[in-house]
Design an enzyme around this catalytic site. Structure first.
Site, short mmCIF file in Angstrom:
data_model
loop_
_atom_site.label_atom_id
_atom_site.label_comp_id
_atom_site.label_asym_id
_atom_site.label_seq_id
_atom_site.Cartn_x
_atom_site.Cartn_y
_atom_site.Cartn_z
N GLY A 23 3.49 5.60 0.43
CA GLY A 23 4.69 5.51 -0.27
C GLY A 23 4.01 6.52 -1.66
CB THR A 93 8.11 1.34 -7.22
OG1 THR A 93 7.12 2.01 -7.02
CG2 THR A 93 9.03 2.46 -6.55
CB SER A 94 5.58 1.98 -12.10
OG SER A 94 4.42 2.02 -11.04
CD GLN A 95 4.03 3.94 -5.85
OE1 GLN A 95 4.88 3.95 -4.74
NE2 GLN A 95 2.85 3.24 -5.41
CG ASP A 243 0.88 -3.21 -4.68
OD1 ASP A 243 1.90 -3.14 -3.98
OD2 ASP A 243 0.52 -2.25 -4.88
NE ARG A 274 3.17 -5.54 0.84
CZ ARG A 274 2.63 -4.50 0.17
NH1 ARG A 274 2.60 -4.57 -1.12
NH2 ARG A 274 2.06 -3.38 1.04
NE ARG A 319 -1.19 -3.35 -1.74
CZ ARG A 319 -2.24 -2.93 -2.09
NH1 ARG A 319 -3.15 -3.64 -2.04
NH2 ARG A 319 -2.37 -1.69 -2.52
#
Length: 362
Positions: A23, A93-95, A243, A274, A319
């Site tokens: 991602g 999400t910071s992305q 994460d 998750r 993960r």
């Protein structure tokens, strides 16, 4: 970058870029491609095709970029040029924000990009991104709380040589293995002064009863994680470090009492949901959890009580797989984990580390 993405074709015209399971690669590359006047198509594996980039695509469209997608998901087509303007970009999400911050300086001279950020999770990653802009002398304006940015076009990224710091996100899993097994592990290459948010995991383990010791040596610093007593539960705000949730939940399964992982609703939009996945799979090991919209409560009993020959579904999420591999070190019976090969997305060799060197953890 995380994952194993790469170019399928090298020509600019109708170039197709396969980002695999990454991602991070998808979001950052979408913005960079938006600078170009050519058409780029992005695709990936089945998980990527379920992960929405809609907020980022809406922002790019607001900057004049032509965007096409499958309801915000890959396959995605991008065609510049980048015209600039003012857009609003909520960032679960910071992305998404990192993508615009890295690409907007590459717009033509005179093009101005303004970004309003009504929601920002994972703030430490934005601090990391801005550190690169500063290192390259790229000017920008930012509100103190990062709710607004202004970047002028006409800058460029220059080649440089620098030490790349080791990844606290990956280091969490061998650290969790030591906490779970009651063994000891020494991690190399980490920097306690690093801006990476996921170094919080070491503080979390310390609060739960582990010993965390930093030492200087001739090659830099090392950190040793060990546990002699019982793990104890606690409450941990994971908004900046989503994460960490799988590793944290695995360690919490071995703690006495409840462990609450809170303020982390965005953990539901990673490779998998998750929160739901950890709850479901921990139940197979006899660990009761309570799901909340924005977190997970693990009701630890200090040990696992798995059903006979449990089979954990790794859901193709690196993960999740690594978290349960670490948890298996504390089980009295073998645990089978499906899609174990996905651990190699970010940590090639992790499973071999556990199986070939059990003395590190036991």
């Amino acid at each position: 970058m995380k994952g194993n993405g790469g170019f399928k074709k090298s020509t600019a015209e109708d170039a197709e870029i396969d980002v695999g399971n990454s991602g991070t690669t998808l979001y950052l590359a979408l913005a960079v491609a938006a600078i170009q006047p050519e058409t780029f198509k992005f695709t990936g594996d089945e998980q990527i095709k379920r992960r929405s980039a809609a907020p980022l695509l809406d922002a790019l469209a607001g900057l004049g970029v032509q965007c096409g997608s499958n309801n915000g998901c890959a396959p995605i087509t991008i065609k510049g040029p980048w015209a600039g303007g003012k857009v609003s970009l909520p960032c679960p999400t910071s992305q998404y924000l990192s993508a615009l911050l890295l690409a907007s300086p590459l717009a033509p001279y005179g093009v101005v990009t303004e970004i309003e950020v009504p929601l920002l999770n994972e703030k430490p990653y934005i601090e990391m991104t801005l550190s690169y802009l500063r290192a390259h002398n790229i000017p920008f304006e930012a509100a103190p709380d990062y709710s607004y940015f202004k970047i002028n076009g006409g800058s460029s990224w220059k080649a440089f040589s620098s030490h790349v710091p080791c990844d606290f996100s990956s280091a969490a899993f061998p650290a969790a293995a030591a906490a779970i097994s009651g063994g000891e592990v020494t991690l190399l290459g980490l920097d306690p002064a690093d801006t990476q948010g996921d170094k919080f995991f070491l503080d979390m383990l310390k609060a739960m009863g582990c010993e965390v010791q930093w030492q200087d040596n001739e090659n830099g610093q090392t950190v040793t994680v060990s546990r002699n007593g019982r793990l104890i539960g606690g409450t941990f705000d994971m908004n900046e470090t989503p994460d960490l949730l799988p590793a944290a939940a695995a360690a919490a399964a071995f703690a006495d009492g409840d462990t609450s992982l809170v303020n982390v609703a965005h953990a539901r939009i990673k490779e998998t949901d998750r929160i739901a996945v950890m709850s479901k799979e921990l139940a197979k090991l006899g660990v009761s959890c309570t799901e909340r919209p924005d977190g997970l409560v693990i009701h630890g009993k200090g040990a696992l009580f798995p059903v006979k020959s449990p089979i954990i579904d790794g859901h193709g999420d690196h993960r999740i797989v690594m978290a349960f591999a670490a948890a298996a070190l504390g089980s009295e019976i073998p645990i089978e984990i499906t899609s174990a090969e996905s651990a190699a997305v970010t940590y090639p060799g992790f499973l071999e580390l556990l199986t070939d060197n059990p003395a590190y953890f036991l």
